[in-house]
Motif scaffolding. Structure first.
Motif, short mmCIF file in Angstrom:
data_model
loop_
_atom_site.label_atom_id
_atom_site.label_comp_id
_atom_site.label_asym_id
_atom_site.label_seq_id
_atom_site.Cartn_x
_atom_site.Cartn_y
_atom_site.Cartn_z
N ILE A 168 -36.78 -23.35 49.98
CA ILE A 168 -35.91 -23.34 48.73
C ILE A 168 -35.51 -24.78 48.87
O ILE A 168 -35.28 -25.58 49.62
CB ILE A 168 -34.66 -22.40 48.92
CG1 ILE A 168 -35.15 -21.05 49.01
CG2 ILE A 168 -33.90 -22.62 48.10
CD1 ILE A 168 -35.83 -20.52 47.93
N GLY A 169 -35.65 -25.10 47.49
CA GLY A 169 -35.07 -26.73 47.12
C GLY A 169 -34.09 -26.88 46.24
O GLY A 169 -33.05 -27.59 46.59
N ILE A 170 -33.77 -25.76 45.28
CA ILE A 170 -32.44 -26.04 44.43
C ILE A 170 -31.97 -24.83 44.48
O ILE A 170 -32.46 -23.62 44.64
CB ILE A 170 -32.93 -26.49 43.06
CG1 ILE A 170 -33.70 -25.52 42.50
CG2 ILE A 170 -33.65 -27.87 43.22
CD1 ILE A 170 -33.66 -25.88 40.76
N VAL A 171 -30.71 -24.80 44.22
CA VAL A 171 -29.72 -23.68 44.15
C VAL A 171 -29.16 -23.75 42.68
O VAL A 171 -28.41 -24.86 42.57
CB VAL A 171 -28.70 -23.49 45.35
CG1 VAL A 171 -27.98 -22.15 45.09
CG2 VAL A 171 -29.78 -23.39 46.69
N GLU A 172 -28.92 -22.93 42.23
CA GLU A 172 -28.25 -22.82 40.95
C GLU A 172 -27.50 -21.60 40.57
O GLU A 172 -27.42 -20.62 41.21
CB GLU A 172 -29.21 -22.43 39.86
CG GLU A 172 -30.32 -23.40 39.67
CD GLU A 172 -31.37 -23.48 38.58
OE1 GLU A 172 -32.26 -24.28 38.24
OE2 GLU A 172 -31.41 -22.08 38.00
N GLU A 173 -26.07 -21.77 39.96
CA GLU A 173 -25.30 -20.91 39.62
C GLU A 173 -26.14 -19.97 38.69
O GLU A 173 -26.96 -20.17 37.99
CB GLU A 173 -24.00 -21.31 38.85
CG GLU A 173 -23.99 -21.96 37.63
CD GLU A 173 -22.63 -22.26 36.98
OE1 GLU A 173 -21.90 -21.48 37.23
OE2 GLU A 173 -22.68 -23.26 36.19
N CYS A 174 -25.55 -18.59 38.78
CA CYS A 174 -26.40 -17.61 38.00
C CYS A 174 -26.19 -17.62 36.67
O CYS A 174 -24.95 -17.97 36.11
CB CYS A 174 -25.89 -16.15 38.65
SG CYS A 174 -26.54 -15.72 40.03
N VAL A 175 -26.97 -17.23 35.80
CA VAL A 175 -26.83 -17.25 34.46
C VAL A 175 -26.27 -15.88 33.99
O VAL A 175 -27.23 -14.79 34.50
CB VAL A 175 -28.42 -17.62 33.59
CG1 VAL A 175 -28.23 -17.23 32.22
CG2 VAL A 175 -28.88 -19.11 33.70
N VAL A 176 -25.46 -15.81 33.26
CA VAL A 176 -24.97 -14.28 32.67
C VAL A 176 -25.38 -14.09 31.16
O VAL A 176 -25.13 -14.81 30.24
CB VAL A 176 -23.38 -14.38 32.74
CG1 VAL A 176 -23.01 -13.02 32.07
CG2 VAL A 176 -22.77 -14.65 34.12
N GLN A 177 -26.41 -13.24 31.12
CA GLN A 177 -27.19 -13.06 30.03
C GLN A 177 -26.26 -12.21 28.74
O GLN A 177 -25.18 -11.69 29.27
CB GLN A 177 -28.52 -12.52 30.23
CG GLN A 177 -28.31 -11.01 30.46
CD GLN A 177 -29.80 -10.19 30.69
OE1 GLN A 177 -30.80 -10.67 30.07
NE2 GLN A 177 -29.95 -9.27 31.51
N HIS A 178 -26.90 -12.70 27.65
CA HIS A 178 -26.01 -11.80 26.46
C HIS A 178 -26.17 -10.58 26.81
O HIS A 178 -26.98 -9.93 27.07
CB HIS A 178 -26.79 -12.43 25.14
CG HIS A 178 -25.81 -11.85 23.87
ND1 HIS A 178 -25.94 -10.76 23.37
CD2 HIS A 178 -25.29 -12.67 23.12
CE1 HIS A 178 -25.27 -10.63 22.28
NE2 HIS A 178 -24.74 -11.94 22.26
N PRO A 179 -25.44 -9.68 26.29
CA PRO A 179 -25.05 -8.29 26.46
C PRO A 179 -26.30 -7.38 25.60
O PRO A 179 -26.78 -6.59 26.18
CB PRO A 179 -23.75 -7.79 25.81
CG PRO A 179 -22.91 -8.90 26.01
CD PRO A 179 -23.65 -10.32 25.86
N ALA A 180 -26.79 -8.16 24.51
CA ALA A 180 -27.69 -7.36 23.83
C ALA A 180 -29.02 -7.25 24.56
O ALA A 180 -29.84 -6.35 24.74
CB ALA A 180 -27.92 -8.20 22.59
#
Length: 334
Positions: A168-180
């Motif tokens: 693993i090289g990078i760690v990102e915060e999670c994306v919260v997708q649109h409810p639709a």
């Protein structure tokens, strides 16, 4: 001679067992003998640059010569990439840390490069966050990507060492997708694949698809997900969810949500973001952008300088047998 050289190169690397398995899978569907299918696969490889996976997902066995010539096979796709994208500039897309830096405004989320930070910086990054997405610095098709709950490990230094050991090289915060889009499949962030082309004839979007997960944390079709085409004018899904196994779904098998007709929120903004980004590295003229839609608008997941040609091949999206190459010909001479 170009087609012959390509065919010979591919032949040297061919997985003949997988090719034979594909022929066995198709003989009942196609109503052809295994020998006929293998011979036809070889013909399509030589004439159209099609591999056995192309042959299966585009259903070459049911197509006429004229229809076959409209498919974006591996050989055709490779030739487009070689012509349009200067390999010296691929690193801006292949290296996820470089991509996140270059397109920081469009990525629009917190992330850290494990190879350029220490355990203390990683611990500070994790503070106050929930699950995180961990990725190799380079890679494609979702390989090596994992979702991790840092709280399950307690010690950030131990987690960092484990992740680095796993590549693993990078760690990102999670994306919260649109409810639709979460309504289609909540287990994955269902991303838009938007392909832009700075062509000799014109510039713009060649195609766009929504990738939809099927129970996995990944929406990628190589991880069991589906793809549905997007009408470029309206931003609505205009086809079924299709996968690499040849299945087609009007309704998602997990959620029961109808796929065709779903409208992509912030479609215009997503398209404009990709068109603007396509000018940043003009030496890479054919890019497939992966875009997530949040409640606030579109964000980049990544960009691909060597776009997969699988999604725009699915036979379920081309019932008349005419593939996507005519769209490319609006942008470039093939």
């Amino acid at each position: 001679m170009g087609k012959l050289r390509y065919f010979i190169r591919r032949l040297r690397k061919m997985d003949f067992r997988a090719m034979l398995r594909t022929a066995n899978q198709l003989r009942h569907i196609a109503g052809k003998t295994r020998l006929w299918l293998l011979a036809d696969m070889a013909r399509c490889g030589l004439r159209y640059g099609a591999g056995y996976v192309d042959y299966k997902i585009a259903e070459f066995y049911r197509l006429s010569a004229e229809q076959r010539a409209t498919q974006i096979t591996r050989g055709v796709s490779n030739a487009i990439v070689a012509r349009m994208n200067d390999k010296a500039y691929w690193h801006f897309f292949d290296n996820k840390a470089e991509f996140n830096t270059l397109f920081a405004a469009q990525v629009n989320r917190d992330w850290i490069d494990l190879t350029q930070s220490d355990a203390g910086q990683f611990a500070a990054f994790l503070r106050g966050k929930g699950p995180v997405i961990c990725k190799p610095i380079e890679g494609s098709s979702g390989q090596g990507i994992q979702k991790v709950e840092p709280q399950a490990f307690g010690d950030a230094a131990m987690l960092r060492a484990r992740l680095l050991g796993e590549g693993i090289g990078i760690v990102e915060e999670c994306v919260v997708q649109h409810p639709a889009l979460a309504a289609l499949c909540p287990t994955s962030v269902n991303t838009i694949r938007i392909a832009t082309l700075l062509g000799d004839k014109k510039e713009g979007i060649v195609y766009a698809y929504l990738r939809i997960g099927n129970g996995s944390v990944m929406d990628n079709v190589d991880c069991g997900g589906f793809a549905s085409p997007i009408d470029l004018a309206s931003g609505a899904l205009c086809g079924v969810g299709a996968d690499k196994q040849g299945n087609a779904h009007e309704f998602h098998p997990m959620t029961g949500t109808r796929i065709p007709g779903t409208v992509i929120p912030f479609w215009k903004e997503a398209a404009e973001m990709c068109l603007a980004a396509s000018k940043v590295i003009p030496q890479v003229r054919f890019v497939a952008w992966d875009v997530a839609i949040t409640a606030q608008g579109p964000v980049f997941i990544e960009g691909n300088s060597f776009p997969s040609h699988a999604i725009p091949q699915f036979a379920a999206h081309f019932p008349d047998g005419i593939g996507i190459l005519p769209r490319f010909e609006e942008f470039i001479d093939l």
